[in-house]
Enzyme design. Structure first.
Site, mmCIF file in Angstrom:
data_model
loop_
_atom_site.group_PDB
_atom_site.id
_atom_site.type_symbol
_atom_site.label_atom_id
_atom_site.label_comp_id
_atom_site.label_asym_id
_atom_site.label_seq_id
_atom_site.Cartn_x
_atom_site.Cartn_y
_atom_site.Cartn_z
ATOM 1 N N LEU A 64 0.814 -1.215 0.000
ATOM 2 C CA LEU A 64 0.000 0.000 0.000
ATOM 3 C C LEU A 64 0.844 1.260 0.000
ATOM 4 O O LEU A 64 0.384 2.315 -0.453
ATOM 5 C CB LEU A 64 -0.951 -0.002 1.193
ATOM 6 C CG LEU A 64 -2.007 -1.125 1.193
ATOM 7 C CD1 LEU A 64 -2.937 -0.980 2.389
ATOM 8 C CD2 LEU A 64 -2.813 -1.139 -0.101
ATOM 9 N N HIS A 87 -1.330 -12.465 -11.411
ATOM 10 C CA HIS A 87 -2.331 -13.405 -11.905
ATOM 11 C C HIS A 87 -1.741 -14.365 -12.927
ATOM 12 O O HIS A 87 -2.121 -15.538 -12.966
ATOM 13 C CB HIS A 87 -3.522 -12.642 -12.488
ATOM 14 C CG HIS A 87 -4.303 -11.905 -11.444
ATOM 15 N ND1 HIS A 87 -5.385 -11.112 -11.746
ATOM 16 C CD2 HIS A 87 -4.155 -11.836 -10.094
ATOM 17 C CE1 HIS A 87 -5.874 -10.589 -10.627
ATOM 18 N NE2 HIS A 87 -5.129 -11.010 -9.620
ATOM 19 N N ASP A 142 -8.099 -9.388 -5.272
ATOM 20 C CA ASP A 142 -7.317 -9.833 -6.422
ATOM 21 C C ASP A 142 -6.687 -11.166 -6.035
ATOM 22 O O ASP A 142 -7.126 -11.820 -5.098
ATOM 23 C CB ASP A 142 -6.261 -8.790 -6.823
ATOM 24 C CG ASP A 142 -5.158 -8.617 -5.785
ATOM 25 O OD1 ASP A 142 -5.323 -9.079 -4.633
ATOM 26 O OD2 ASP A 142 -4.130 -8.012 -6.120
#
Length: 264
Positions: A64, A87, A142
């Protein structure tokens, strides 16, 4: 180097998250490092994969601090780059025959849950805790978390964790199916290594077929899935793997699956 990769003789690949000072938070460099590691594991010589994180925590999720330094279109492009790499790494791990073992400790949050959930066997130290965290900062999931959590623990429990961001201790994580089993922190590394070594010596092609069947079975109709099972079984039965397994059983000896088994 954010992610360490060591492929040992015999085919055990050890992947280590190496940002202990940041809780192994996933920034762009780490996401790309994970993708490189996954691609290295796609090599045919890899028979099992062991994923660990250095330091007190396995992975606290996305970085973050890195994300907070950006805004607008630049942030959007950056997050797409991070998730694209992460991913693709998860897709690659899912597509190989070699089973994946994860050993997790301390804080496991956000995308860290996605990595833990992606493993076929996930061992947790009893000091581990799991927090979805996404909606707590106004984000959505995610790392496959919105896909894997409902399949592992059911949609109601998944939404409970994703919406409330409550902390789930290791014992509860095992009870609801988020992790495979819990061990003491001082035994975690040895237990994970023992598990990965056992899988390394196993029938890699059969493991791959089994992983694909289980994944497909979650959304397939029974009839077509039965056909898929039949084809996979028949193909394995005539392979080196299947012939060795049956011969060993009939000969009352331990099978040797490490002699050049191939993907079907």
């Amino acid at each position: 180097m954010r992610v360490g990769v060591d492929i040992e003789d015999g085919g055990l690949a050890r992947i280590t998250l190496r940002r202990a000072d940041a809780g192994n938070a996933i920034d762009l460099a780490m996401a790309r490092g994970l993708l490189d590691a996954a691609r290295a594991c796609a090599h045919g010589s890899v028979r099992a994969v062991l994923l660990t994180g250095e330091g007190r925590s396995f992975c606290v999720g996305g970085d973050l601090r890195e994300f907070g330094a950006l805004s607008g279109a630049a942030l959007e492009r950056h997050l797409m780059a991070v998730t694209d790499a992460l991913h693709d790494a998860l897709r690659t791990f899912a597509g190989i025959d070699a089973p994946l073992v994860a050993a997790v400790q301390g804080a496991v949050a956000g995308a860290g849950i996605g990595l833990a959930a992606a493993a076929d066997v996930t061992l947790a130290a009893d000091d581990a805790s799991f927090t979805a965290a996404y909606t707590g900062v106004g984000y959505s999931p995610d790392a496959g978390v919105s896909w894997s959590l409902p399949r592992l623990i059911g949609p109601k429990r998944a939404l409970d964790l994703l919406l409330t961001n409550r902390r789930v201790p290791a014992g509860e994580a095992a009870a609801i199916g988020l992790v495979t089993r819990v061990t003491s922190p001082d035994r975690l590394a040895a237990e994970a290594r023992r598990t990965a070594e056992s899988l390394r010596r196993g029938p890699t092609a059969a493991f791959g077929a089994t992983r694909r069947l289980v994944a497909a079975g979650l959304s397939a109709d029974l009839g077509p899935h039965l056909d898929s099972e039949a084809r996979a079984l028949a193909g394995l039965a005539v392979s080196d793997v299947g012939r060795e397994g049956v011969a060993a059983f009939l000969g009352k000896r331990d099978p040797d699956f490490t002699g050049g088994a191939h993907r079907l």
